[in-house]
Design an enzyme around this catalytic site. Structure first.
Site, PDB file in Angstrom:
ATOM      1  N   CYS A  46     -14.749   3.933   3.528  1.00 40.50           N
ATOM      2  CA  CYS A  46     -14.650   5.447   4.737  1.00 40.50           C
ATOM      3  C   CYS A  46     -16.011   5.780   3.677  1.00 40.50           C
ATOM      4  CB  CYS A  46     -13.570   6.585   4.860  1.00 40.50           C
ATOM      5  SG  CYS A  46     -12.559   5.814   5.514  1.00 40.50           S
TER       6      CYS A  46
HETATM    7  C1  BEZ Z   1     -11.072   1.971   3.461  1.00 41.31           C
HETATM    8  O1  BEZ Z   1     -11.753   3.550   3.680  1.00 41.31           O
HETATM    9  O2  BEZ Z   1     -11.118   2.051   2.991  1.00 41.31           O
HETATM   10  C2  BEZ Z   1      -8.847   1.552   3.658  1.00 41.31           C
HETATM   11  C3  BEZ Z   1      -8.857   3.272   4.614  1.00 41.31           C
HETATM   12  C4  BEZ Z   1      -8.008   2.616   4.957  1.00 41.31           C
HETATM   13  C5  BEZ Z   1      -7.215   1.422   4.862  1.00 41.31           C
HETATM   14  C6  BEZ Z   1      -8.055   0.062   4.349  1.00 41.31           C
HETATM   15  C7  BEZ Z   1      -9.531   0.379   4.086  1.00 41.31           C
END
Ligand code: BEZ
Length: 212
Positions: A46
């Site tokens: 994210c």
């Molecule tokens: C991420 O944004 O890296 C992420 C968020 C939730 C689960 C896996 C990855």
């Protein structure tokens, strides 16, 4: 809430965000909109997505598209996270992030897919036209960051096909030849598209991008 489908009216909402209270329709005004959800704050993928989105804002602006992100954490958390995003992605997050702690917007837009994760939002994308109809939906899992070039590409296609009787072929990008709408007979298409029409098959007619 039933699943939102193409052509449905994007439901309006008022929610807290990183820049204060936001009402979707007031925020969008007469612009196009892109609403995209993230699983949670302070997560790696994210962080890259929001930094990339911020760096692409100029391109979204050129297309008259307002950006609106969402994550299920609170506004104070978003503000702290934005500092990290700005630092590590060398950018300035320049659009609001909805703080959907009570999952009100996530539920309205069906952004939580319980078999993927019972509480966190998946990576949903909704592209909303100025008349507030939904023109595109996409759903990515948490493990896959989105391609913002593809989001710009599809906006180019949506905006072109909203104004011209054409469709865009596989992997099309702005400036490349487009497909004449199947409903238009070839003789009529030749009148309509002054740059020329190439009939590859009676059902497959190509013409130069009318906006290029
Ligand atoms: C991420 O944004 O890296 C992420 C968020 C939730 C689960 C896996 C990855």
């Amino acid at each position: 809430m039933a699943t939102l489908r193409l052509g449905d009216t994007a439901p309006n909402f008022t929610a807290d965000s990183s820049i204060g209270t936001i009402n979707l329709y007031d925020y969008l005004g007469d612009s196009w909109g892109i609403l995209f959800s993230h699983p949670a704050d302070f997560t790696p993928v994210c962080t890259t997505e929001l930094g990339t989105a911020a760096n692409f804002k100029g391109e979204f602006d050129k297309r008259n598209v307002k950006m609106l992100a969402l994550s299920v954490d609170g506004a104070a958390s978003h503000k702290d996270w934005i500092k990290d995003i700005n630092e590590v992605q060398n950018t300035t997050v320049n659009f609001p992030i909805i703080a959907d702690e009570d999952r009100k917007v996530s539920d309205l837009y069906d952004m939580i897919h319980p078999k993927a994760d019972s509480t966190l939002t998946v990576r949903s994308v909704f592209i909303i036209a100025p008349d507030k109809t939904i023109k595109l939906t996409l759903t990515y899992p948490a493990s896959t960051g989105r391609n913002f070039y593809e989001l710009l590409r599809v906006i180019d296609s949506l905006q072109l096909t909203a104004n011209h009787k054409v469709a865009t072929p596989a992997n099309w990008e702005h400036g490349q030849d487009v497909v004449v709408s199947p409903a238009i007979p070839t003789a009529e298409a030749r009148e309509m598209f002054k740059k020329g029409v190439k009939e590859v098959k009676p059902y497959l007619r190509m013409t130069p991008d009318p906006t290029a």
